[in-house]
Design a protein around this motif. Structure first.
Motif, PDB file in Angstrom:
ATOM      1  N   SER A 171       1.446  -4.686  -7.182  1.00  0.00           N
ATOM      2  CA  SER A 171       0.614  -3.854  -6.318  1.00  0.00           C
ATOM      3  C   SER A 171       0.225  -2.538  -6.994  1.00  0.00           C
ATOM      4  O   SER A 171      -0.540  -1.752  -6.419  1.00  0.00           O
ATOM      5  CB  SER A 171       1.359  -3.540  -5.005  1.00  0.00           C
ATOM      6  OG  SER A 171       1.701  -4.729  -4.325  1.00  0.00           O
TER       7      SER A 171
ATOM      8  N   GLU B 224       5.392   4.366  -2.714  1.00  0.00           N
ATOM      9  CA  GLU B 224       4.820   5.622  -3.213  1.00  0.00           C
ATOM     10  C   GLU B 224       3.789   5.354  -4.304  1.00  0.00           C
ATOM     11  O   GLU B 224       3.780   4.292  -4.911  1.00  0.00           O
ATOM     12  CB  GLU B 224       5.936   6.506  -3.795  1.00  0.00           C
ATOM     13  CG  GLU B 224       6.936   6.965  -2.769  1.00  0.00           C
ATOM     14  CD  GLU B 224       8.154   7.635  -3.397  1.00  0.00           C
ATOM     15  OE1 GLU B 224       8.774   8.457  -2.718  1.00  0.00           O
ATOM     16  OE2 GLU B 224       8.467   7.342  -4.572  1.00  0.00           O
ATOM     17  N   ASP B 225       2.976   6.396  -4.538  1.00  0.00           N
ATOM     18  CA  ASP B 225       1.973   6.341  -5.600  1.00  0.00           C
ATOM     19  C   ASP B 225       2.656   6.305  -6.972  1.00  0.00           C
ATOM     20  O   ASP B 225       2.256   5.564  -7.872  1.00  0.00           O
ATOM     21  CB  ASP B 225       1.106   7.598  -5.476  1.00  0.00           C
ATOM     22  CG  ASP B 225      -0.261   7.389  -6.084  1.00  0.00           C
ATOM     23  OD1 ASP B 225      -0.592   6.228  -6.384  1.00  0.00           O
ATOM     24  OD2 ASP B 225      -0.971   8.385  -6.282  1.00  0.00           O
ATOM     25  N   ARG B 226       3.697   7.120  -7.120  1.00  0.00           N
ATOM     26  CA  ARG B 226       4.386   7.253  -8.404  1.00  0.00           C
ATOM     27  C   ARG B 226       5.107   5.952  -8.751  1.00  0.00           C
ATOM     28  O   ARG B 226       5.856   5.412  -7.929  1.00  0.00           O
ATOM     29  CB  ARG B 226       5.405   8.390  -8.270  1.00  0.00           C
ATOM     30  CG  ARG B 226       6.010   8.835  -9.568  1.00  0.00           C
ATOM     31  CD  ARG B 226       6.917  10.029  -9.294  1.00  0.00           C
ATOM     32  NE  ARG B 226       8.083   9.953 -10.162  1.00  0.00           N
ATOM     33  CZ  ARG B 226       9.288  10.357  -9.838  1.00  0.00           C
ATOM     34  NH1 ARG B 226       9.512  10.865  -8.626  1.00  0.00           N
ATOM     35  NH2 ARG B 226      10.269  10.268 -10.696  1.00  0.00           N
ATOM     36  N   SER B 227       4.894   5.460  -9.967  1.00  0.00           N
ATOM     37  CA  SER B 227       5.474   4.166 -10.334  1.00  0.00           C
ATOM     38  C   SER B 227       6.989   4.257 -10.473  1.00  0.00           C
ATOM     39  O   SER B 227       7.559   5.345 -10.539  1.00  0.00           O
ATOM     40  CB  SER B 227       4.841   3.650 -11.626  1.00  0.00           C
ATOM     41  OG  SER B 227       5.216   4.499 -12.684  1.00  0.00           O
TER      42      SER B 227
ATOM     43  N   VAL C 164       2.175   0.135  -7.610  1.00  0.00           N
ATOM     44  CA  VAL C 164       2.742   1.269  -6.865  1.00  0.00           C
ATOM     45  C   VAL C 164       4.207   1.442  -7.253  1.00  0.00           C
ATOM     46  O   VAL C 164       4.730   0.700  -8.095  1.00  0.00           O
ATOM     47  CB  VAL C 164       2.641   1.036  -5.336  1.00  0.00           C
ATOM     48  CG1 VAL C 164       1.183   1.038  -4.883  1.00  0.00           C
ATOM     49  CG2 VAL C 164       3.327  -0.278  -4.945  1.00  0.00           C
TER      50      VAL C 164
ATOM     51  N   SER D  52       2.505  -1.226   7.068  1.00  0.00           N
ATOM     52  CA  SER D  52       1.938   0.101   7.307  1.00  0.00           C
ATOM     53  C   SER D  52       2.696   0.776   8.455  1.00  0.00           C
ATOM     54  O   SER D  52       3.035   0.119   9.438  1.00  0.00           O
ATOM     55  CB  SER D  52       0.457  -0.057   7.648  1.00  0.00           C
ATOM     56  OG  SER D  52       0.008   1.100   8.316  1.00  0.00           O
TER      57      SER D  52
ATOM     58  N   LYS E  60       0.849  -1.206   0.000  1.00  0.00           N
ATOM     59  CA  LYS E  60       0.000   0.000   0.000  1.00  0.00           C
ATOM     60  C   LYS E  60       0.882   1.252   0.000  1.00  0.00           C
ATOM     61  O   LYS E  60       1.955   1.261   0.617  1.00  0.00           O
ATOM     62  CB  LYS E  60      -0.862   0.030   1.272  1.00  0.00           C
ATOM     63  CG  LYS E  60      -1.637  -1.247   1.555  1.00  0.00           C
ATOM     64  CD  LYS E  60      -2.986  -1.236   0.868  1.00  0.00           C
ATOM     65  CE  LYS E  60      -3.805  -2.455   1.256  1.00  0.00           C
ATOM     66  NZ  LYS E  60      -3.200  -3.741   0.873  1.00  0.00           N
ATOM     67  N   VAL E  61       0.386   2.311  -0.664  1.00  0.00           N
ATOM     68  CA  VAL E  61       1.101   3.584  -0.651  1.00  0.00           C
ATOM     69  C   VAL E  61       1.318   4.010   0.802  1.00  0.00           C
ATOM     70  O   VAL E  61       0.395   3.945   1.614  1.00  0.00           O
ATOM     71  CB  VAL E  61       0.305   4.667  -1.429  1.00  0.00           C
ATOM     72  CG1 VAL E  61       0.952   6.036  -1.276  1.00  0.00           C
ATOM     73  CG2 VAL E  61       0.207   4.271  -2.904  1.00  0.00           C
TER      74      VAL E  61
END
Ligand code: ADP
Ligand code: MG
Length: 327
Positions: free
Chosen positions: A233, A302-305, A235, A277, A159-160
């Motif tokens: 995932s 992170e969100d950015r791949s 991410v 987490s 998860k991000v």
């Protein structure tokens, strides 16, 4: 008996009796029927799922010809137990398929010494296999149990915001391989052991499995294996070079050869890379510390791949790759 089986009829069966027939290690082994029939009959515990994995070691591909048989026996099992560790599975049963150029009983005895020593450490029962003639190749299938309550420990659950952790140091096996490829023979034992006697991180697996979102074991290098988590995932991640657990000799190598990426690209570390987490960080760190198990937090999801590495404030984009068999 098929044509390609070791064709020394009686010998094949005496080999099986002598080397592969072991009584179950303990009363609750779950082995209703082991070596000797057409199939093994196994009884998994209630409220568990069966985790199944298989790995093959081929002479000249995964190990150098002439590698010590006892060490090969250890490694053939260790790489499979490492896969079970990556899924949070408790090892239970194992199957062994040996393809041998000759029915060399000295070699088989040494191989089984390494194999059964590690199996014994983890109360694993050898429940079957196959023995054939051909170029040296070893296939092991390992089976373990995962409690149904464990929902993480999969590649697709990062998860991000998750912290990215390692169960131990990386790059030592890569350093050993480098020395071997250079033709060096006197390699420090801690270095060569990292390559030839990897230890599956089963204790860490048990300690983290309630908390970890994603987990993988490092067989093909951190960049590629963490890359599998990131891709599955959907991410990306950033790592911090200074946080990587690198032995002095690995750091020296990186500096002398001007190859800072070796520890991230080289394979065979067999450490666990897992994500958790931040809210579980303190509990996880305390649990691992209470069992004297290391935990190195090396970055975050992170969100950015993509995969980024921060070195002294500079950011580098890393390729998600390491060792590949078909390229
Ligand atoms: P089949 O012809 O029915 O496959 P095999 O003669 O190959 O039977 O094997 C006889 C028994 O010995 C089986 O229970 C098999 O699982 C076991 N066995 C054969 N080779 C191995 C091995 N390398 N390790 C463990 N068990 C083995
Ligand atoms: Mg058979």
């Amino acid at each position: 008996m098929g044509k390609s089986e070791l064709s020394l009829d009686a010998d094949e069966f005496s080999i099986i009796r002598q080397f592969f027939t072991h009584p179950p290690q303990h009363a609750s082994s779950g082995v209703l029927l082991g070596v000797g029939d057409d199939c093994a009959l196994l009884q998994p515990a209630l409220d568990t799922r069966l985790a199944v994995t298989m790995d093959t070691l081929v002479s000249g591909v995964h190990f150098f010809e002439g590698t010590d048989a006892e060490r090969l026996g250890h490694k053939a099992l260790a790489v499979n137990l490492s896969d079970l560790a990556a899924m949070g599975a408790t090892p239970r049963w194992v199957m062994l398929s040996l393809t041998l150029p000759e029915p060399d009983v000295v070699w088989i005895a040494d191989f089984m010494k390494g194999f059964m020593a590690l199996a014994g450490q983890h109360q694993l029962s050898l429940v079957g296999g196959d023995t054939t003639r051909g170029p040296l190749s070893i296939t092991v299938q390992a089976m373990g149990e995962v409690p149904v309550a464990i929902v993480g420990m999969r590649r697709d659950r990062a998860k991000v915001g998750d912290l990215i952790c390692l169960s131990g140091g990386i790059g030592l096996a890569g350093l050993a391989l480098y020395h071997l490829l250079q033709g060096q023979t006197s390699i420090e034992s801690s270095v060569i052991d990292a390559l030839e006697k990897p230890m599956p991180q089963l204790a860490t697996s048990l300690a983290i499995r309630e908390w970890a979102n994603a987990c993988i074991d490092l067989s093909d290098g951190l960049a590629q294996d963490l890359g599998h988590i990131l891709t599955a995932s959907g991410v990306g991640a950033s790592l911090i070079w200074e946080a990587l657990p690198l032995a002095e000799c690995v750091l020296d190598h990186c500096q002398q050869k001007d190859d800072p990426w070796m520890p991230l690209m080289a394979g065979d570390d067999y450490q666990l890379c897992f994500t958790v987490s931040p809210e579980h960080r303190d509990a996880l760190v305390a649990r691992l510390a209470s069992e004297n198990l290391p935990c190195h937090i090396i970055g975050h999801v992170e969100d950015r791949s993509g995969l980024r590495l921060n070195v002294a404030g500079q950011t580098y984009e890393l390729p998600l790759r390491g060792f590949r068999h078909f390229s």
